[in-house]
Structure formats: C-alpha cells, structure tokens
Design a protein around this motif. Sequence first.
Motif, mmCIF file in Angstrom:
data_model
loop_
_atom_site.group_PDB
_atom_site.id
_atom_site.type_symbol
_atom_site.label_atom_id
_atom_site.label_comp_id
_atom_site.label_asym_id
_atom_site.label_seq_id
_atom_site.Cartn_x
_atom_site.Cartn_y
_atom_site.Cartn_z
ATOM 1 N N LEU A 135 0.915 -1.169 0.023
ATOM 2 C CA LEU A 135 0.040 0.099 0.023
ATOM 3 C C LEU A 135 0.788 1.180 -0.071
ATOM 4 O O LEU A 135 1.972 1.046 0.755
ATOM 5 N N ILE A 142 -2.290 8.866 5.895
ATOM 6 C CA ILE A 142 -3.492 9.526 5.951
ATOM 7 C C ILE A 142 -4.454 8.852 6.530
ATOM 8 O O ILE A 142 -5.062 9.610 7.634
ATOM 9 N N VAL A 143 -4.746 7.569 6.523
ATOM 10 C CA VAL A 143 -5.803 6.959 7.198
ATOM 11 C C VAL A 143 -5.586 6.802 8.780
ATOM 12 O O VAL A 143 -6.389 6.975 9.628
ATOM 13 N N VAL A 146 -6.012 10.374 10.601
ATOM 14 C CA VAL A 146 -7.298 10.875 10.729
ATOM 15 C C VAL A 146 -7.704 9.890 12.125
ATOM 16 O O VAL A 146 -8.388 10.547 12.996
ATOM 17 N N ALA A 147 -7.344 8.582 12.099
ATOM 18 C CA ALA A 147 -7.861 7.593 13.130
ATOM 19 C C ALA A 147 -7.283 8.244 14.509
ATOM 20 O O ALA A 147 -7.974 8.207 15.521
ATOM 21 N N ILE B 22 -5.907 -5.538 6.885
ATOM 22 C CA ILE B 22 -5.166 -4.355 7.413
ATOM 23 C C ILE B 22 -6.150 -2.971 7.238
ATOM 24 O O ILE B 22 -6.268 -2.154 8.173
ATOM 25 N N VAL B 23 -6.712 -2.977 6.073
ATOM 26 C CA VAL B 23 -7.498 -1.683 5.739
ATOM 27 C C VAL B 23 -8.610 -1.882 6.746
ATOM 28 O O VAL B 23 -8.835 -0.622 7.334
ATOM 29 N N ILE B 26 -7.589 -0.898 9.995
ATOM 30 C CA ILE B 26 -7.326 0.720 10.274
ATOM 31 C C ILE B 26 -8.600 1.337 10.282
ATOM 32 O O ILE B 26 -8.721 2.367 11.249
ATOM 33 N N LEU B 29 -10.385 1.987 13.346
ATOM 34 C CA LEU B 29 -9.598 2.715 14.347
ATOM 35 C C LEU B 29 -10.247 4.211 14.319
ATOM 36 O O LEU B 29 -10.039 4.924 15.353
ATOM 37 N N LEU B 30 -11.000 4.568 12.946
ATOM 38 C CA LEU B 30 -11.422 5.796 12.884
ATOM 39 C C LEU B 30 -12.333 6.141 14.082
ATOM 40 O O LEU B 30 -13.260 5.555 14.507
ATOM 41 N N PRO B 31 -11.954 7.236 14.833
ATOM 42 C CA PRO B 31 -12.857 7.626 16.098
ATOM 43 C C PRO B 31 -14.307 8.184 15.672
ATOM 44 O O PRO B 31 -14.677 8.441 14.581
ATOM 45 N N ALA B 274 -11.087 10.216 3.859
ATOM 46 C CA ALA B 274 -10.430 10.270 5.045
ATOM 47 C C ALA B 274 -10.929 11.370 6.046
ATOM 48 O O ALA B 274 -11.146 11.195 7.231
#
Lengths: 289, 317
Positions: A135, A142-143, A146-147, B22-23, B26, B29-31, B274
Amino acid sequence: MSSIAVELVPAPATVARRETLRALLRSKTFLVGALVVCWWVFCAIFGATIAPRDPLAQSANVLAVPSVHHLFGTDQLGRDVFSRVLAGARSILTIAPAATALAIAAGTAVGLLTGYRRGAVDDIVSRLIEAMLSLPLVVVAIVVAVALGHSTLTLMVIVGVLFTPLIARTVRAAVLAERELDYVAAAQLRGEHAPYIMFAEILPNVMGPIIVEATVRVGYAIFAIAGLTFLGFGVQEPSPDWALQISDNYSLLAAGSYWWTVLFPALAIASLVVAINLVADGISQVLER
Amino acid sequence: MARFLLKRLALAVITLALVSVIVFAIAQLLPGNVGRNVLGGFATQQSVNHLNHQLGVDRPVYVQYASWISNFVQGNLGSSLEYRVAVWPLLSTSLLNSLKLAAVAFVLLVPLSILGGVVAALRRGRLADRVITLAGLSLTAIPEFVSAIVLILVFGLALKVLPVDATAPPGAGFLTQVKYLLLPSLALTMVLFGYIARMARAGTIEALDADYTRTAILKGVRTRTVIRRHVLRNSLLPTIAVIATQLGYLIGGLVVIEKLFNYNGIGQRILTAALNKDFTMLESSVLVIAIVYLAAALVADVLYSVLNPRIRYAEAA
C-alpha cells in the motif's frame, strides 16, 4: 619505553574510523551536502533568533513583492517570508530525525530478531511486511492520521512505524549473511544468550548498512512529513514550517503571480533533501567500498 | 512459465487478503460513532442507533468484515456515508482520471529514465554520467509537491506554455487533455526518474562488463549492434521489475499531486473520504488501489517472463 610504543599504535577500529572520515572529507559531494545540512541545522536552532522579523507577526502589508524591507516578500497575512524560511527549519529538522531514530531502533530490533531466529516468526513478519509495503505509504499514513488525530507526536510515530519494516528488511538481509560466520558460532559454543549474540556480537558488524540506511531514511522522512503536512495531516498552524507555508499559499498561484510565497519555502525543502541525499550518497560510497 | 505465473497470482491473492484485513482494521480505528458522525450532534440517540443498525455497524467486527468483503468480491462496494450514493460510480470516475494521469506520467517516465540510465552507463565516469546520476539522486529526494510548484512557476506562470490547471475543459480532445496533464505528470516523473535510471545504469554497466559483450566486440560486431542485441536485452530486464515496484510510489504520489492540481482522481477521493470519515468510501478506494497495484505488478511479471528466456523455457527444460 614499551608503554609509549603501545600508545603510539592506535586500535585498528580507530584507524579504520579515521580513514573513513578522511575518505569522506575527500568527497566533494559529501562536503557540499554536509555544508548545506549544517546551515539548516544552524537555522533550526537559531533561525527564530537571527530572523530580521518575528516569523509569526502579521502586518497590514500583505503579499508584498520581495524588496529591501522584505527580502522574500510577505505572505497573505503580511508575515515576512524570509524570517519564516529561516525559522521554518526547526519543525522538519526535529520531527524527521526523531521519526528516523524511532524507525531505526525498532527496525534494527525486528531485523536482528527475524534474521537471527529465522523460522515461523520470520515467515509471518516478512509476509506482513510485504502486505504493508504493497500500500502506498501516504495512503496508510492518512488513514492512521485521521484515526489517531493529528499532532506532531502522532506524525512522528506514524512515520517512524511505517519506516520500521523497510529498515527491518535491510537489517535482516545483513544479519542473514552475518549469522553464518565463525564468530557467531564461537559465541554460541561459549554458551552466550541469544540477545547477547544479537546485540553485542552481530549488531556492531552490521552498523555499516544501518548507518547508510539511517541517512537515506532521514531524507525520506522529510519527504513523507512534508507531504503529509502539505495534505493537512502534519505540522499545524501557526508554525512557519516550509510545507505548511506552501500548503497555505499555493492556491494563490492560479489567481495571480504571488510566486515568492511558495518559491522560497520550496527551495528550502529542496536544498535540504538534496543535501541530505548527497551526504547519504557520500557515506554509502565510503562505507561500501 | 504457467507455473511461475500461477505462483505469482496466488501470492498476489494472499497479499490482497492481508491488505483487506489491514485496511479494515485501520478503518475500525477511525474515532467516533458512525451514525453520530453522519447525523450530527443534534440527532436523538434513537435515530443514531437506528441508522447504525441500518448500516450494520452495530454488528460484531468480524461479521462486518465478512459482509464487506463478500459484497466487494461480488462488485457491490456499498454506498458512501457522506454522499449517500453508491460508491462505485464516484470511485470509477476518479479511478479513470487517475489512470489517465498515471498513463501520461508513465509514458514520459519509462523512456526518459531508461535513456538516462543507459546514456550514463555508456559514458561511465564522465561528465554526462555525473550529471545524470546526481540529478536523478536529487530529484528523487525532492517531494513531488515541491517540484510541482517549481514546474508551475516556470512553465505555467513564467513561460506560460502549459496550463496550471490539470482538468481539461469538458469535451476536450485527446491532445488537449494530455496537454493539461503534462505538468502533474512531469512532477511525478521527476520523483521516479532517479531510481529507475539508476537501475538501468547498473544493469547496463553489468552487461557491458560481461564476457559475452567482450566476445561480441572481439568478434567484430558493430558497437551499435552489440549495445542493442547484447547489452540492452540483458540490462533492461531488472529495470522492468523495478518499474513495477515503483508503481506504488506513483499511486502514492497521486494523492499529493491531485490535491495540488485539484484534480478529481482516486487520491483526492481517499483524501476527502479520510477527512470526512466516509469509511465505506475509504476502505473501498484503498482496496481498489491495492488491486490496481498488484495487477500492475502481475503484468510486469508476465512481461518479465516473456522477455526472459530463462523463465520462458524453464518448463521445456
């Protein structure tokens, strides 16, 4: 008499180090690179002090053309671009080396472990590394940014963690060649513990590739951090960071020709990364002779 | 050859599966609560719960992953949380735009960097070699938005020969579109030039030093023919493999370049998804990028094996 003679003959490692240094100083590209890097490091420490104006002070004199008063002109908030370029060295030259140091520490540990132990751990970690590397780094960064929210610390950690597999791969390759050598077998026969063999026996012998990797990675870390800052995930206002200056002002380019607001920070980034690459190139040529 | 390719294909599928995990991990995880993000702070808890149930995000994580991936495989990419429309039409337009940009960059990049590397190798140690090697090394290090800014200043504003905007007016012909894409492609080319040129240079030098080249020269074959038939054939193979690995960087570079030129491509999609926490859009676009990248790597493998007799004839032996 004999004690003096002993002192006159330096240890072989010291001789080798002195020769390496002398070879480095003979390389013109290395010297030019080192000079420019030293200048920006000087700016990172004293830039805000030697700047003719306060890099954060706004004024009514917005978007002024470069002149005697403002060598590099002013930006859309009336801030002196010359002072901001001088002071802007600090953020990138703090975050990038810190991120690299983190990646080197973690990557060396992972590389030593997978290279020395081999087996299932190596297989699993290597496969995960391959998947991560398929990737684009920016996309993952970026991802994650943001998280986790954007702060300087998270930025540093993200870049550090994302660089870890790359360094681990290099270190692993070096360790694989090293572990077959006699001194490792000798240490094993002496009954040394694995951590001792990895860190005290093998590590000093793979320092060459690690040093080369570290200098190259600082350049890439600046590349990545500047890119993320440009996208809005890195250093935040009101820092005079170079990438942030470009990100703030580039939209003016289409409207008219306010070239000085972006050209000078752009040249600053370019000169820094090119200089670091010249240094890295010089070091790798001397160490890999 | 078929076995070699099957093995590569299987590896690509495994990598893709890992990437999807993985994607997804992740994105988890986004709050924040998805329903709350969509509806805003003033919505009642009841309607938030209702929307979460509707979207299926109140289910256990592994169930969500299973349903996402099975839908994805069937071509159903779900609907965007932000725009409330299907993901695929938006994504496919952006993907097509990005592929156009990448194609122009690629067409510039490959001949230029191979030529640079071969010229550097043939003039090894001389001025041309030093210039090409140092320029490549320096350009690779400069972030693409920095070189793009300089390109815009020079070609767009000072010389006024190229448009500063990347998006051609609607209905523009092929050549006009290419003209609009030249500046962003050049910026992408500059970043990748050094690496590929270095590989081409190393490969060419190795082939020049090889015994078969010496034999050919001593046999009295013309220099031009030696270079074309003996040197280049051998030196360009590793370069092709390297070009494929650089595609990942090319795609990563798209994110930055598309933002700089405000170009509606897949990088811009990922960026806005994002920022707006549009995670269905985000997951799908990232996975699509991974697929494109692995497909490109596979094409390079095919090309490599077609060009390399050692693999082409491996089966017969």
